[in-house]
Design a protein around this motif. Structure first.
Motif, short mmCIF file in Angstrom:
data_model
loop_
_atom_site.label_atom_id
_atom_site.label_comp_id
_atom_site.label_asym_id
_atom_site.label_seq_id
_atom_site.Cartn_x
_atom_site.Cartn_y
_atom_site.Cartn_z
N SER A 133 -74.59 37.69 -79.03
CA SER A 133 -73.30 38.21 -79.48
C SER A 133 -72.20 37.87 -78.48
CB SER A 133 -73.37 39.73 -79.66
OG SER A 133 -74.26 40.06 -80.69
N LEU A 134 -72.49 38.02 -77.19
CA LEU A 134 -71.50 37.68 -76.17
C LEU A 134 -71.22 36.18 -76.15
CD1 LEU A 134 -72.58 40.05 -73.28
CD2 LEU A 134 -70.53 40.23 -74.71
N ALA A 135 -72.25 35.37 -76.40
CA ALA A 135 -72.05 33.92 -76.45
C ALA A 135 -71.18 33.55 -77.65
CB ALA A 135 -73.40 33.22 -76.54
N LEU A 136 -71.36 34.22 -78.75
CA LEU A 136 -70.53 33.95 -79.93
C LEU A 136 -69.07 34.30 -79.65
CD1 LEU A 136 -70.52 32.99 -82.84
CD2 LEU A 136 -71.00 35.34 -83.54
N VAL A 137 -68.84 35.38 -78.95
CA VAL A 137 -67.46 35.74 -78.56
C VAL A 137 -66.87 34.65 -77.68
CG1 VAL A 137 -66.09 37.39 -77.22
CG2 VAL A 137 -67.79 38.22 -78.84
N SER A 138 -67.65 34.12 -76.75
CA SER A 138 -67.16 33.05 -75.88
C SER A 138 -66.82 31.80 -76.68
CB SER A 138 -68.21 32.69 -74.83
OG SER A 138 -68.28 33.69 -73.85
N ALA A 139 -67.65 31.45 -77.64
CA ALA A 139 -67.38 30.26 -78.48
C ALA A 139 -66.12 30.47 -79.31
CB ALA A 139 -68.58 29.98 -79.38
N PRO A 195 -67.18 27.04 -67.25
CA PRO A 195 -67.75 28.39 -67.31
C PRO A 195 -66.93 29.28 -68.24
CG PRO A 195 -66.98 27.86 -65.08
CD PRO A 195 -66.68 26.69 -65.95
N CYS A 196 -67.62 30.13 -68.97
CA CYS A 196 -66.94 31.08 -69.86
C CYS A 196 -67.69 32.41 -69.84
CB CYS A 196 -66.82 30.52 -71.28
SG CYS A 196 -68.38 29.98 -71.98
N PRO A 197 -67.62 33.12 -68.71
CA PRO A 197 -68.40 34.36 -68.59
C PRO A 197 -67.91 35.44 -69.54
CG PRO A 197 -66.89 34.14 -66.75
CD PRO A 197 -66.79 32.86 -67.54
N GLU A 217 -73.20 35.33 -67.20
CA GLU A 217 -72.64 34.02 -66.85
C GLU A 217 -73.01 33.02 -67.94
OE1 GLU A 217 -70.63 33.37 -64.29
OE2 GLU A 217 -70.75 35.48 -63.76
N LEU A 218 -72.01 32.43 -68.57
CA LEU A 218 -72.23 31.47 -69.64
C LEU A 218 -71.47 30.18 -69.36
CD1 LEU A 218 -71.73 33.88 -72.67
CD2 LEU A 218 -73.89 32.99 -71.81
N VAL A 219 -71.88 29.10 -70.01
CA VAL A 219 -71.20 27.82 -69.89
C VAL A 219 -70.87 27.36 -71.31
CG1 VAL A 219 -71.44 25.42 -69.18
CG2 VAL A 219 -72.43 27.24 -67.79
N CYS A 220 -69.58 27.04 -71.53
CA CYS A 220 -69.13 26.53 -72.83
C CYS A 220 -69.02 25.01 -72.75
CB CYS A 220 -67.77 27.12 -73.21
SG CYS A 220 -67.83 28.86 -73.62
N GLU A 221 -69.70 24.36 -73.65
CA GLU A 221 -69.63 22.89 -73.73
C GLU A 221 -68.85 22.54 -74.99
OE1 GLU A 221 -72.64 19.07 -73.91
OE2 GLU A 221 -73.39 21.06 -74.39
N ARG A 222 -67.75 21.81 -74.83
CA ARG A 222 -66.90 21.42 -75.95
C ARG A 222 -67.12 19.93 -76.22
NH1 ARG A 222 -61.46 22.47 -74.35
NH2 ARG A 222 -61.43 20.36 -73.57
N ILE A 223 -67.47 19.62 -77.47
CA ILE A 223 -67.69 18.23 -77.87
C ILE A 223 -66.68 17.92 -78.98
CG2 ILE A 223 -69.35 16.60 -78.81
CD1 ILE A 223 -71.51 18.69 -77.87
N VAL A 224 -65.83 16.91 -78.73
CA VAL A 224 -64.83 16.51 -79.71
C VAL A 224 -65.23 15.13 -80.23
CG1 VAL A 224 -62.39 16.07 -80.15
CG2 VAL A 224 -63.05 17.82 -78.49
N GLU A 225 -65.41 15.04 -81.57
CA GLU A 225 -65.82 13.79 -82.19
C GLU A 225 -64.83 13.41 -83.28
OE1 GLU A 225 -69.52 15.41 -83.60
OE2 GLU A 225 -70.64 14.33 -82.04
N GLY A 226 -64.74 12.13 -83.53
CA GLY A 226 -63.88 11.65 -84.60
C GLY A 226 -64.52 11.89 -85.96
#
Length: 133
Positions: A56-62, A84-86, A91-100
């Motif tokens: 649930s906390l990870a979903l809030v971070s996303a 990082p997106c705690p 402690e969480l890490v947000c990875e953003r992937i942008v694709e065409g």
């Protein structure tokens, strides 16, 4: 024989009341098995609750990461970024992937939230960004 008089070598009915040691041990074994099953179920419930809290906390971070991109009103560049997106003590890490996409006016954004040091993915959200914001 008369009622109330015991036969020779047989104890009177009043002396035979109660439980034998074997009966008490069997009852204790049944209670012990039942308590062990309750303890196991309680432990599994606690683990499940902790995992659900983390997801649930990870979903809030996303959701926060995607909302931040929308608020910037910028057309995101292609590629990957990690930051990082705690959330609270987690402690969480947000990875953003942008694709065409097939339409050059849109880009697909995927945000994956995981535990640090390449832990499991706890949440993943996808969205589209437009060049005409």
């Amino acid at each position: 024989m008369r009622p109330g008089v015991a036969a020779p070598g047989v104890a009177p009915a009043a002396a035979q009341q109660g439980f034998s040691l074997v009966e008490v041990l069997v009852a204790l074994a049944i209670v012990a098995v039942a308590l062990a099953a309750c303890m196991r179920a309680t432990g599994q419930m606690t683990d499940t609750h902790a995992r659900l809290r983390d997801r649930s906390l990870a979903l809030v971070s996303a959701e926060n990461a995607l909302a931040e991109l929308r608020l910037l009103r910028a057309y995101p560049p292609l590629g990957r970024a990690s930051e990082p997106c705690p959330q609270g003590a987690l402690e969480l890490v947000c990875e953003r992937i942008v694709e065409g996409t097939a339409n050059r006016a849109f880009r697909q954004i995927t945000v994956r939230v995981r535990m640090p040091a390449d832990g499991p993915v706890l949440a993943e959200l996808r969205s589209l960004a437009s060049a005409w914001q």
